[in-house]
Write a protein that holds these residues in place. Structure first.
Motif, PDB file in Angstrom:
ATOM      1  N   LEU A 152       5.761  -2.839  11.177  1.00 27.78           N
ATOM      2  CA  LEU A 152       5.108  -2.444   9.974  1.00 27.78           C
ATOM      3  C   LEU A 152       5.593  -0.709   9.660  1.00 27.78           C
ATOM      4  O   LEU A 152       4.629   0.005   9.066  1.00 27.78           O
ATOM      5  N   VAL A 153       6.589   0.375  10.515  1.00 32.64           N
ATOM      6  CA  VAL A 153       6.569   1.275  10.653  1.00 32.64           C
ATOM      7  C   VAL A 153       7.851   1.557   9.187  1.00 32.64           C
ATOM      8  O   VAL A 153       7.551   1.862   8.568  1.00 32.64           O
ATOM      9  N   TYR A 154       8.722   0.035   9.708  1.00 35.15           N
ATOM     10  CA  TYR A 154       9.267  -0.010   8.301  1.00 35.15           C
ATOM     11  C   TYR A 154       9.216  -0.134   7.613  1.00 35.15           C
ATOM     12  O   TYR A 154       9.619  -0.002   6.124  1.00 35.15           O
ATOM     13  N   ALA A 155       7.973  -0.661   7.253  1.00 35.26           N
ATOM     14  CA  ALA A 155       7.194  -1.273   5.627  1.00 35.26           C
ATOM     15  C   ALA A 155       6.328  -0.014   5.487  1.00 35.26           C
ATOM     16  O   ALA A 155       5.747  -0.349   4.437  1.00 35.26           O
ATOM     17  N   ALA A 156       6.014   0.756   5.984  1.00 30.45           N
ATOM     18  CA  ALA A 156       5.383   2.187   5.802  1.00 30.45           C
ATOM     19  C   ALA A 156       6.508   3.133   5.085  1.00 30.45           C
ATOM     20  O   ALA A 156       5.987   3.469   3.878  1.00 30.45           O
ATOM     21  N   VAL A 157       7.500   2.931   5.703  1.00 29.48           N
ATOM     22  CA  VAL A 157       9.015   3.929   5.237  1.00 29.48           C
ATOM     23  C   VAL A 157       9.356   3.372   4.256  1.00 29.48           C
ATOM     24  O   VAL A 157       9.719   5.155   3.067  1.00 29.48           O
ATOM     25  N   VAL A 158      10.104   2.716   4.152  1.00 31.39           N
ATOM     26  CA  VAL A 158      10.763   3.009   2.922  1.00 31.39           C
ATOM     27  C   VAL A 158      10.379   2.361   1.585  1.00 31.39           C
ATOM     28  O   VAL A 158      10.568   2.756   0.688  1.00 31.39           O
ATOM     29  N   PRO A 159       9.390   1.578   1.302  1.00 32.56           N
ATOM     30  CA  PRO A 159       8.547   1.335   0.331  1.00 32.56           C
ATOM     31  C   PRO A 159       8.012   3.560   0.332  1.00 32.56           C
ATOM     32  O   PRO A 159       7.758   3.273  -0.921  1.00 32.56           O
ATOM     33  N   LEU A 160       7.977   3.953   0.743  1.00 34.60           N
ATOM     34  CA  LEU A 160       7.434   4.940   0.462  1.00 34.60           C
ATOM     35  C   LEU A 160       8.525   5.832   0.136  1.00 34.60           C
ATOM     36  O   LEU A 160       8.563   6.828  -1.104  1.00 34.60           O
ATOM     37  N   VAL A 169       0.912  -1.638  -0.193  1.00 34.88           N
ATOM     38  CA  VAL A 169      -0.198  -0.095   0.266  1.00 34.88           C
ATOM     39  C   VAL A 169       0.898   1.007  -0.002  1.00 34.88           C
ATOM     40  O   VAL A 169       0.622   2.438  -0.597  1.00 34.88           O
ATOM     41  N   MET A 170       1.863   0.973   0.838  1.00 34.09           N
ATOM     42  CA  MET A 170       2.603   2.353   1.295  1.00 34.09           C
ATOM     43  C   MET A 170       3.379   2.705  -0.413  1.00 34.09           C
ATOM     44  O   MET A 170       3.998   3.860  -0.599  1.00 34.09           O
ATOM     45  N   SER A 171       3.629   1.023  -0.927  1.00 31.68           N
ATOM     46  CA  SER A 171       4.246   1.320  -2.771  1.00 31.68           C
ATOM     47  C   SER A 171       3.193   2.465  -3.523  1.00 31.68           C
ATOM     48  O   SER A 171       4.406   3.586  -3.984  1.00 31.68           O
ATOM     49  N   VAL A 172       2.298   2.114  -3.288  1.00 32.99           N
ATOM     50  CA  VAL A 172       1.151   2.994  -3.701  1.00 32.99           C
ATOM     51  C   VAL A 172       1.941   4.679  -3.749  1.00 32.99           C
ATOM     52  O   VAL A 172       1.281   5.268  -4.498  1.00 32.99           O
ATOM     53  N   ALA A 173       1.476   4.332  -2.817  1.00 36.91           N
ATOM     54  CA  ALA A 173       1.648   6.054  -1.827  1.00 36.91           C
ATOM     55  C   ALA A 173       2.947   6.564  -2.455  1.00 36.91           C
ATOM     56  O   ALA A 173       3.034   8.168  -2.673  1.00 36.91           O
ATOM     57  N   GLY A 174       3.349   6.006  -2.870  1.00 34.85           N
ATOM     58  CA  GLY A 174       5.314   6.528  -2.909  1.00 34.85           C
ATOM     59  C   GLY A 174       5.451   6.572  -4.303  1.00 34.85           C
ATOM     60  O   GLY A 174       5.871   7.668  -4.016  1.00 34.85           O
ATOM     61  N   SER A 175       4.441   6.204  -4.993  1.00 34.79           N
ATOM     62  CA  SER A 175       4.963   6.200  -6.264  1.00 34.79           C
ATOM     63  C   SER A 175       3.837   7.370  -6.516  1.00 34.79           C
ATOM     64  O   SER A 175       4.553   8.401  -7.681  1.00 34.79           O
ATOM     65  N   TRP A 176       2.831   7.875  -6.338  1.00 34.53           N
ATOM     66  CA  TRP A 176       1.801   9.507  -6.548  1.00 34.53           C
ATOM     67  C   TRP A 176       2.319   9.681  -5.837  1.00 34.53           C
ATOM     68  O   TRP A 176       3.014  11.066  -6.593  1.00 34.53           O
ATOM     69  N   LEU A 177       3.458   9.999  -4.530  1.00 33.51           N
ATOM     70  CA  LEU A 177       3.964  11.258  -4.179  1.00 33.51           C
ATOM     71  C   LEU A 177       5.409  11.989  -4.730  1.00 33.51           C
ATOM     72  O   LEU A 177       5.665  12.698  -4.660  1.00 33.51           O
TER      73      LEU A 177
END
Length: 398
Positions: free
Chosen positions: A293-301, A246-254
Motif C-alpha cells: 500500500l505504501v508503494y501504491a501510494a508513492v508511485v502513482p502520486l 486514488v493516489m493517481s487523482v491526487a498526483g494529477s491535482w498535485l
C-alpha cells in the motif's frame, strides 16, 4: 454541468478502464486460456501499441467525417470489440479483439476532447476538457479496481462490464449529441509527425516514452510484484489498485500545482527519481500489505505529477500548436505502455517475479537523465519550457 459532457466523460472512462484493467486480471486470463502471466500481459501491450500507431492514421483518414458520426462509430467499434473479447475462445483471438478495441479508443478519445470544446462557451473550454479527460483519471481510481473485483472469479465479466459502459455512452450520445459544428480542416499524417523533426519536441517525446516504459513495466505486472502481500487474493489486489487509483487523482491535482509553482524540470526530475526509488524498494515492499500500500501510494502520486508535466512541457514549446504536440505526447505515452509490457515480461523471465522491478528502477533513472539532458536550457531566457504562461493541460492518455 452539461449532460453531454458527462456522457463524453463516460466514454473516456470506459476507454481508460479497458486500457489498464487487464493488468488486474492477468492471473485469471492466463489460467483460463492456458498461457503464462507474461504472455497475458501482452494484451495490454497490443492495446497500447495499436492505439499509438492507429491514432494518427485514423485521425487523418476520418478528418472530414461529421463529429457525431465519428464518435458513435468509435463507440460502436469499441463496444463490439469488448464483447468479442468476452467471448474469445483462444489467446490469439483475444489479442485480435484488443487491437480492434484500441482502434475504437483511438478514434473516440481525441474526438471527444475536440467536441467538448464546442459544447461550452470559450471561457469554459478548459473545464470542459478537464471533465472529459477526467474520465481517464477516474478510470484509474475506480474503473480498474472495480473491473478487477468483478473479474476475480471470471475475467470475462470484466470485459462485459466495459462493454456495458461503452454501450451506455453510445446510447446517451446518440440520443443527446446533435447539432455539432462541421469539422474544421485537420492536419494530415505528415503534418502531425513533422514536429518530431524539432530537437526540443523529440527530447520531450523521448522523456514521455522512457518514463511510461518504466512505469508500465511494473504496473502491468503489479499482481505479480505484490503477490507476496496479496497471496493471490483478488480482494487484496483490488485494495492495492484502488489505493493506486486514488493516489493517481491526487498526483494529477498535485502535479498541476507543482508545475505552476516550481516548473516542469523540477517536477520531472523529482517525480522520476522518487519513482525509481520506489521501484527499487518494491521487492521488499511487495512482501506485505502495508508495504504494497505504501508503494501504491508513492508511485502513482509521483507518476501522475510527472504525467501532468510531460504534456505541459510540449505545449510550452509552441503554444500555437499545443493540441498537435499533445497528441504526439499521447502517442509516446502509449508506445511506452506497449514497450513496458514487453520489458516487464522480459524482466520477469530474467530476474524473476520478485526482483523484476529493478529493471523499472533503471528505466526510471533513464527517464530522469533524459529529462535532465533535454531541459537543461529551461532556466534561460523566459524559461521557455515549464515556465511559459500557458495553462497546464490536464494529464492525457488519449
Amino acid at each position: 454541468m452539461p449532460v453531454r459532457l458527462l456522457l463524453l466523460a463516460l466514454g473516456t472512462f470506459a476507454m481508460g478502464t479497458d486500457s489498464m484493467v487487464v493488468a488486474g486480471i492477468l492471473g485469471p486470463i492466463a489460467a483460463d486460456l492456458g498461457v503464462s502471466v507474461p504472455a497475458a500481459g501482452q494484451l495490454v501491450t497490443v492495446f497500447a501499441l495499436g492505439y499509438a500507431l492507429l491514432a494518427p492514421a485514423l485521425a487523418a483518414l476520418t478528418a472530414r467525417w461529421p463529429r457525431r458520426r465519428l464518435l458513435l462509430t468509435a463507440l460502436a467499434v469499441f463496444s463490439a470489440a469488448n464483447a468479442l473479447s468476452a467471448l474469445a475462445p483462444s489467446y490469439g483471438l483475444l489479442l485480435a479483439t484488443r487491437v480492434l478495441a484500441a482502434a475504437g479508443a483511438a478514434l473516440y478519445t481525441p474526438t471527444a476532447n475536440a467536441v467538448a470544446t464546442t459544447l461550452v462557451a470559450p471561457e469554459r473550454r478548459g473545464r470542459a476538457l478537464a471533465t472529459v479527460l477526467g474520465g481517464m483519471t477516474v478510470a484509474t481510481a475506480l474503473g480498474v479496481p472495480l473491473g478487477t473485483w468483478v473479474g476475480r472469479a471470471d475475467w470475462r465479466m470484466t470485459m462485459w462490464l466495459v462493454t456495458a459502459l461503452g454501450v451506455a455512452a453510445l446510447a446517451g450520445l446518440a440520443l443527446l449529441l446533435r447539432d455539432l459544428p462541421a469539422p474544421v480542416a485537420a492536419p494530415g499524417l505528415r503534418a502531425r509527425l513533422a514536429p518530431l523533426g524539432q530537437r526540443r519536441v523529440l527530447g520531450a517525446a523521448a522523456t514521455t516514452l522512457a518514463f511510461f516504459l518504466a512505469f508500465q513495466c511494473v504496473y502491468i505486472y503489479l499482481a505479480t510484484a505484490v503477490s507476496g502481500a496479496t497471496g493471490g487474493d483478488a480482494d487484496r489486489l483490488s485494495l492495492v489498485l484502488l489505493t493506486a487509483g486514488v493516489m493517481s487523482v491526487a498526483g494529477s491535482w498535485l502535479g498541476g500545482r507543482l508545475v505552476d509553482r516550481v516548473g516542469v524540470r523540477r517536477v520531472l526530475l523529482t517525480g522520476s527519481t522518487v519513482a525509481a526509488g520506489a521501484f527499487a524498494a518494491l521487492p521488499w515492499l511487495g512482501r506485505s500489505m502495508p508495504g504494497a500500500l505504501v508503494y501504491a501510494a508513492v508511485v502513482p502520486l509521483a507518476g501522475w505529477a510527472v504525467s501532468v508535466a510531460l504534456p505541459h512541457r510540449l505545449a510550452s514549446i509552441d503554444p500555437g500548436n499545443a493540441p498537435l504536440l499533445i497528441s504526439l505526447n499521447s502517442s509516446a505515452l502509449y508506445l511506452g505502455t506497449a514497450a513496458g509490457g514487453v520489458a516487464g515480461s522480459a524482466a520477469i523471465a530474467a530476474l524473476g517475479g520478485r526482483w523484476f522491478p529493478f529493471a523499472a528502477a533503471g528505466l526510471a533513472l533513464v527517464a530522469a537523465v533524459t529529462a535532465a539532458a533535454t531541459t537543461r536550457d529551461a532556466r534561460a531566457g523566459a524559461r521557455a519550457e515549464g515556465e511559459a504562461t500557458v495553462p497546464a493541460p490536464a494529464p492525457s492518455r488519449s
